[in-house]
Design a protein around this motif. Sequence first.
Motif, PDB file in Angstrom:
ATOM      1  N   LEU A   1      64.976 -56.449  25.852  1.00  0.00           N
ATOM      2  CA  LEU A   1      63.696 -55.930  25.379  1.00  0.00           C
ATOM      3  C   LEU A   1      62.572 -56.782  25.973  1.00  0.00           C
ATOM      4  O   LEU A   1      62.361 -57.925  25.570  1.00  0.00           O
ATOM      5  CB  LEU A   1      63.638 -55.970  23.844  1.00  0.00           C
TER       6      LEU A   1
ATOM      7  N   THR B   1      62.608 -53.613  12.436  1.00  0.00           N
ATOM      8  CA  THR B   1      62.082 -53.972  13.763  1.00  0.00           C
ATOM      9  C   THR B   1      61.399 -55.345  13.810  1.00  0.00           C
ATOM     10  O   THR B   1      61.560 -56.081  14.785  1.00  0.00           O
ATOM     11  CB  THR B   1      61.057 -52.923  14.242  1.00  0.00           C
TER      12      THR B   1
ATOM     13  N   GLN C   1      63.437 -58.954  14.153  1.00  0.00           N
ATOM     14  CA  GLN C   1      63.956 -59.123  15.510  1.00  0.00           C
ATOM     15  C   GLN C   1      62.822 -59.418  16.494  1.00  0.00           C
ATOM     16  O   GLN C   1      62.953 -60.269  17.375  1.00  0.00           O
ATOM     17  CB  GLN C   1      64.691 -57.867  15.949  1.00  0.00           C
ATOM     18  N   LEU C   2      61.691 -58.728  16.330  1.00  0.00           N
ATOM     19  CA  LEU C   2      60.543 -58.970  17.197  1.00  0.00           C
ATOM     20  C   LEU C   2      60.044 -60.402  17.056  1.00  0.00           C
ATOM     21  O   LEU C   2      59.712 -61.059  18.056  1.00  0.00           O
ATOM     22  CB  LEU C   2      59.427 -57.983  16.871  1.00  0.00           C
TER      23      LEU C   2
ATOM     24  N   ILE D   1      69.453 -57.502  23.154  1.00  0.00           N
ATOM     25  CA  ILE D   1      69.879 -56.777  21.959  1.00  0.00           C
ATOM     26  C   ILE D   1      71.142 -56.009  22.328  1.00  0.00           C
ATOM     27  O   ILE D   1      71.206 -55.407  23.406  1.00  0.00           O
ATOM     28  CB  ILE D   1      68.776 -55.814  21.442  1.00  0.00           C
TER      29      ILE D   1
ATOM     30  N   CYS E   1      71.054 -51.729  19.077  1.00  0.00           N
ATOM     31  CA  CYS E   1      69.991 -50.867  19.599  1.00  0.00           C
ATOM     32  C   CYS E   1      70.136 -49.448  19.066  1.00  0.00           C
ATOM     33  O   CYS E   1      69.157 -48.830  18.634  1.00  0.00           O
ATOM     34  CB  CYS E   1      70.036 -50.866  21.131  1.00  0.00           C
TER      35      CYS E   1
ATOM     36  N   GLN F   1      69.271 -49.439  15.392  1.00  0.00           N
ATOM     37  CA  GLN F   1      67.831 -49.563  15.215  1.00  0.00           C
ATOM     38  C   GLN F   1      67.127 -48.235  15.497  1.00  0.00           C
ATOM     39  O   GLN F   1      66.236 -47.819  14.753  1.00  0.00           O
ATOM     40  CB  GLN F   1      67.292 -50.648  16.143  1.00  0.00           C
TER      41      GLN F   1
ATOM     42  N   TYR G   1      65.165 -46.197  12.641  1.00  0.00           N
ATOM     43  CA  TYR G   1      63.738 -46.014  12.914  1.00  0.00           C
ATOM     44  C   TYR G   1      63.353 -44.533  12.898  1.00  0.00           C
ATOM     45  O   TYR G   1      62.379 -44.133  12.256  1.00  0.00           O
ATOM     46  CB  TYR G   1      63.409 -46.648  14.262  1.00  0.00           C
TER      47      TYR G   1
ATOM     48  N   PHE H   1      61.194 -52.780  20.837  1.00  0.00           N
ATOM     49  CA  PHE H   1      62.346 -52.306  20.081  1.00  0.00           C
ATOM     50  C   PHE H   1      62.863 -51.029  20.730  1.00  0.00           C
ATOM     51  O   PHE H   1      62.253 -50.496  21.659  1.00  0.00           O
ATOM     52  CB  PHE H   1      62.009 -52.103  18.592  1.00  0.00           C
ATOM     53  N   CYS H   2      64.005 -50.551  20.278  1.00  0.00           N
ATOM     54  CA  CYS H   2      64.643 -49.383  20.883  1.00  0.00           C
ATOM     55  C   CYS H   2      63.987 -48.103  20.373  1.00  0.00           C
ATOM     56  O   CYS H   2      64.216 -47.688  19.228  1.00  0.00           O
ATOM     57  CB  CYS H   2      66.135 -49.381  20.565  1.00  0.00           C
ATOM     58  N   GLU H   3      63.182 -47.493  21.224  1.00  0.00           N
ATOM     59  CA  GLU H   3      62.476 -46.267  20.901  1.00  0.00           C
ATOM     60  C   GLU H   3      62.761 -45.243  21.995  1.00  0.00           C
ATOM     61  O   GLU H   3      63.051 -45.605  23.135  1.00  0.00           O
ATOM     62  CB  GLU H   3      60.970 -46.533  20.789  1.00  0.00           C
TER      63      GLU H   3
END
Length: 313
Positions: free
Chosen positions: A14, A77, A80-81, A92, A97, A100, A104, A179-181
């Motif tokens: 990330l 989120t 971890q950030l 990650i 991921c 998450q 999310y 983050f995983c988006e």
Amino acid sequence: MDPKNGSSFTGFILLGFSDRPQLERVLFVVLLIFYLLTLLGNTSIIALSRLDPHLQTPMYFFLSNLSFLDLCYTTGTVPQLLVHLRGADKSISFAVCVAQLFVYLGLGGTECILLGVMAFDHYAAICMPLHYTVIMHPCFCALMASASWFIGFVNSSLQTTVLIFLVPLCGRNKIDHFFCEIPPLLKLACVDTTLNESETFFASMIILLIPVALITFSYSRIVKVVLAIKSASGQRKAFGTCGSHLTVVSLFYGSAIYAYLQPSNNHSQDQGKFVSLFYTIVTPMANPFIYTLRNKDVMGAMKKVFCRSFDSR
């Protein structure tokens, strides 16, 4: 997003804000403060709704759901950030991921629908006060809240499954996000993702715009009724309650629509990151304060709890 696409694939990197070390230090302090305020504010609302009998109403039942949702939303989120902002390791795992992304998307969809349900609750309270207790029966409230969570996570399951099994990454693992988006993950694909982007856009439009339609309908009726109220105090109370909800709706939907309902080439990746920061940490932190600062019922409940704690000493 099949992990077997790369022979040495172990997870993702990330990138976040790693190209701006000075910004990372400032963000760590700011986000830590915001996260602690989020925990404090939302936990307080949940606790007060449980402790004070006067707050055990449909409105505060849905507000407690929203507070619990926001706690989960940020916790998925932000911790971890914070770790990534203070360390050199930005990795990650694939499983984390995916988890998450699933959580999310599920919580984001649930919040969209829940805000629409809360607008309907205000509509029933103001436009049909004589039938309110019959309409907003506890069982019906529980059913609507459960439906919000169910629909949110069904949508998340479909989108996550499609992304995992149908989008090959060919070993690419650097995500230009914190983050995983979905949008940054699609940019890792080594095939044309136009169809996937269209499906994501369509699903997001349904999840976002149907509740917006319900909110618009509810408040168009509420405005007509409130304007007909002769009592100035009655108008202020109605507008105060609805104003808090509309503020939360504007913050959440505004940022979400900006992020998901426009072509990805219309804004830079940095803009996308800061918009994501807004609706993953700023909005959940602001929600409890928006609902409580001008809410006499909540402020009164807080005073009672503090007085009891003081007297017990």
